[in-house]
Write a protein that holds these residues in place. Structure first.
Motif, PDB file in Angstrom:
ATOM      1  N   ARG A   9       0.862  -1.177   0.000  1.00  0.00           N
ATOM      2  CA  ARG A   9       0.000   0.000   0.000  1.00  0.00           C
ATOM      3  C   ARG A   9       0.895   1.222   0.000  1.00  0.00           C
ATOM      4  N   GLY A  10       0.532   2.156  -0.766  1.00  0.00           N
ATOM      5  CA  GLY A  10       1.326   3.368  -0.755  1.00  0.00           C
ATOM      6  C   GLY A  10       1.068   4.213  -1.967  1.00  0.00           C
ATOM      7  N   PRO A  11       1.522   5.424  -1.893  1.00  0.00           N
ATOM      8  CA  PRO A  11       1.292   6.330  -3.018  1.00  0.00           C
ATOM      9  C   PRO A  11       2.118   5.933  -4.239  1.00  0.00           C
ATOM     10  N   MET A  12       1.591   6.316  -5.375  1.00  0.00           N
ATOM     11  CA  MET A  12       2.287   6.160  -6.640  1.00  0.00           C
ATOM     12  C   MET A  12       2.233   7.539  -7.279  1.00  0.00           C
ATOM     13  N   HIS A  13       3.373   8.143  -7.464  1.00  0.00           N
ATOM     14  CA  HIS A  13       3.414   9.494  -8.019  1.00  0.00           C
ATOM     15  C   HIS A  13       3.699   9.427  -9.515  1.00  0.00           C
ATOM     16  N   THR A  22       6.304   8.598 -16.149  1.00  0.00           N
ATOM     17  CA  THR A  22       7.016   7.860 -15.118  1.00  0.00           C
ATOM     18  C   THR A  22       6.116   7.614 -13.914  1.00  0.00           C
ATOM     19  N   CYS A  23       6.313   6.485 -13.256  1.00  0.00           N
ATOM     20  CA  CYS A  23       5.588   6.130 -12.034  1.00  0.00           C
ATOM     21  C   CYS A  23       6.611   5.979 -10.919  1.00  0.00           C
ATOM     22  N   ASP A  24       6.577   6.876  -9.956  1.00  0.00           N
ATOM     23  CA  ASP A  24       7.479   6.813  -8.815  1.00  0.00           C
ATOM     24  C   ASP A  24       6.838   5.911  -7.770  1.00  0.00           C
ATOM     25  N   VAL A  25       7.444   4.769  -7.524  1.00  0.00           N
ATOM     26  CA  VAL A  25       6.926   3.804  -6.556  1.00  0.00           C
ATOM     27  C   VAL A  25       7.928   3.646  -5.411  1.00  0.00           C
ATOM     28  N   GLU A  26       8.310   4.770  -4.832  1.00  0.00           N
ATOM     29  CA  GLU A  26       9.321   4.779  -3.771  1.00  0.00           C
ATOM     30  C   GLU A  26       8.944   3.858  -2.618  1.00  0.00           C
ATOM     31  N   ARG A  27       7.687   3.840  -2.239  1.00  0.00           N
ATOM     32  CA  ARG A  27       7.265   2.986  -1.115  1.00  0.00           C
ATOM     33  C   ARG A  27       7.532   1.516  -1.416  1.00  0.00           C
ATOM     34  N   LEU A  28       7.239   1.075  -2.633  1.00  0.00           N
ATOM     35  CA  LEU A  28       7.488  -0.305  -3.037  1.00  0.00           C
ATOM     36  C   LEU A  28       8.978  -0.613  -2.955  1.00  0.00           C
ATOM     37  N   VAL A  29       9.797   0.269  -3.488  1.00  0.00           N
ATOM     38  CA  VAL A  29      11.246   0.052  -3.473  1.00  0.00           C
ATOM     39  C   VAL A  29      11.763   0.052  -2.033  1.00  0.00           C
ATOM     40  N   HIS A  30      11.314   1.003  -1.229  1.00  0.00           N
ATOM     41  CA  HIS A  30      11.735   1.085   0.176  1.00  0.00           C
ATOM     42  C   HIS A  30      11.410  -0.209   0.912  1.00  0.00           C
ATOM     43  N   ASP A  31      10.181  -0.678   0.780  1.00  0.00           N
ATOM     44  CA  ASP A  31       9.784  -1.920   1.448  1.00  0.00           C
ATOM     45  C   ASP A  31      10.578  -3.110   0.927  1.00  0.00           C
ATOM     46  N   ASN A  32      10.805  -3.161  -0.384  1.00  0.00           N
ATOM     47  CA  ASN A  32      11.555  -4.275  -0.963  1.00  0.00           C
ATOM     48  C   ASN A  32      13.005  -4.286  -0.510  1.00  0.00           C
ATOM     49  N   VAL A  33      13.645  -3.129  -0.441  1.00  0.00           N
ATOM     50  CA  VAL A  33      15.042  -3.077  -0.006  1.00  0.00           C
ATOM     51  C   VAL A  33      15.144  -3.547   1.449  1.00  0.00           C
ATOM     52  N   GLY A  34      14.217  -3.101   2.288  1.00  0.00           N
ATOM     53  CA  GLY A  34      14.220  -3.557   3.678  1.00  0.00           C
ATOM     54  C   GLY A  34      14.042  -5.059   3.781  1.00  0.00           C
ATOM     55  N   SER A  74       7.688  -7.888  -2.957  1.00  0.00           N
ATOM     56  CA  SER A  74       6.469  -7.283  -3.493  1.00  0.00           C
ATOM     57  C   SER A  74       6.671  -6.875  -4.939  1.00  0.00           C
ATOM     58  N   THR A  75       5.616  -7.037  -5.724  1.00  0.00           N
ATOM     59  CA  THR A  75       5.692  -6.659  -7.135  1.00  0.00           C
ATOM     60  C   THR A  75       4.590  -5.686  -7.529  1.00  0.00           C
ATOM     61  N   LYS A  76       3.686  -5.389  -6.596  1.00  0.00           N
ATOM     62  CA  LYS A  76       2.534  -4.558  -6.935  1.00  0.00           C
ATOM     63  C   LYS A  76       2.325  -3.470  -5.888  1.00  0.00           C
ATOM     64  N   VAL A  77       1.814  -2.349  -6.348  1.00  0.00           N
ATOM     65  CA  VAL A  77       1.369  -1.292  -5.455  1.00  0.00           C
ATOM     66  C   VAL A  77      -0.151  -1.352  -5.422  1.00  0.00           C
ATOM     67  N   ALA A  78      -0.719  -1.507  -4.250  1.00  0.00           N
ATOM     68  CA  ALA A  78      -2.172  -1.588  -4.096  1.00  0.00           C
ATOM     69  C   ALA A  78      -2.737  -0.184  -3.908  1.00  0.00           C
ATOM     70  N   LEU A  79      -3.690   0.175  -4.731  1.00  0.00           N
ATOM     71  CA  LEU A  79      -4.324   1.483  -4.669  1.00  0.00           C
ATOM     72  C   LEU A  79      -5.806   1.314  -4.390  1.00  0.00           C
ATOM     73  N   ALA A  84      -6.588   4.899  -7.613  1.00  0.00           N
ATOM     74  CA  ALA A  84      -6.403   4.356  -8.963  1.00  0.00           C
ATOM     75  C   ALA A  84      -6.975   5.296 -10.019  1.00  0.00           C
ATOM     76  N   MET A  85      -8.121   5.901  -9.721  1.00  0.00           N
ATOM     77  CA  MET A  85      -8.717   6.841 -10.668  1.00  0.00           C
ATOM     78  C   MET A  85      -7.822   8.066 -10.852  1.00  0.00           C
TER      79      MET A  85
END
Length: 120
Positions: A9-13, A22-34, A74-79, A84-85
């Motif tokens: 879960r997290g924002p997608m900028h 471009t889709c910034d998925v920093e939360r996904l990357v942050h969680d994955n690195v941890g 994780s491979t997906k960002v849940a919106l 999503a809209m």
């Protein structure tokens, strides 16, 4: 939202460069690195150490470990629906001029190729 452990879960900028959306998925990357660091220091430490110390066929061991880690991350960002809209609207807004420019460029290239073919 689904309870799928492979979604974060997290924002997608959404933003754009002159050529792409471009889709910034920093939360996904942050969680994955941890999670990756936790896995490498725990469950996969022996496998990682063997690769680092050259104790295994590096290429095969690397590919195997990589596949196992990717399977766990994780491979997906849940919106939510509203998120999503907003993302879809922003992507469409930014993509519209890029798509138009791409279509125009393709048409110019096709006309140029047709003229070269007719001249030959």
């Amino acid at each position: 939202m689904t309870d799928n452990p492979k979604s974060v879960r997290g924002p997608m900028h959404i933003d754009a460069t002159p050529l792409m959306v471009t889709c910034d998925v920093e939360r996904l990357v942050h969680d994955n690195v941890g999670e990756l660091l936790d896995l490498l220091m725990g469950e996969f430490l022996d496998d990682f150490t063997e690769i680092v110390n050259g104790e295994a066929d590096r290429e095969y061991a690397f590919e195997t470990l990589q596949a196992r880690l990717v399977d766990r991350l994780s491979t997906k960002v849940a919106l939510t629906g509203p998120q999503a809209m907003r993302v879809a609207g922003r992507m469409a807004e930014l993509a519209r001029p890029l798509a138009a420019r791409s279509a125009h460029t393709a048409a110019v290239v096709m006309r140029t190729q047709q003229r070269k073919g007719a001249a030959a």
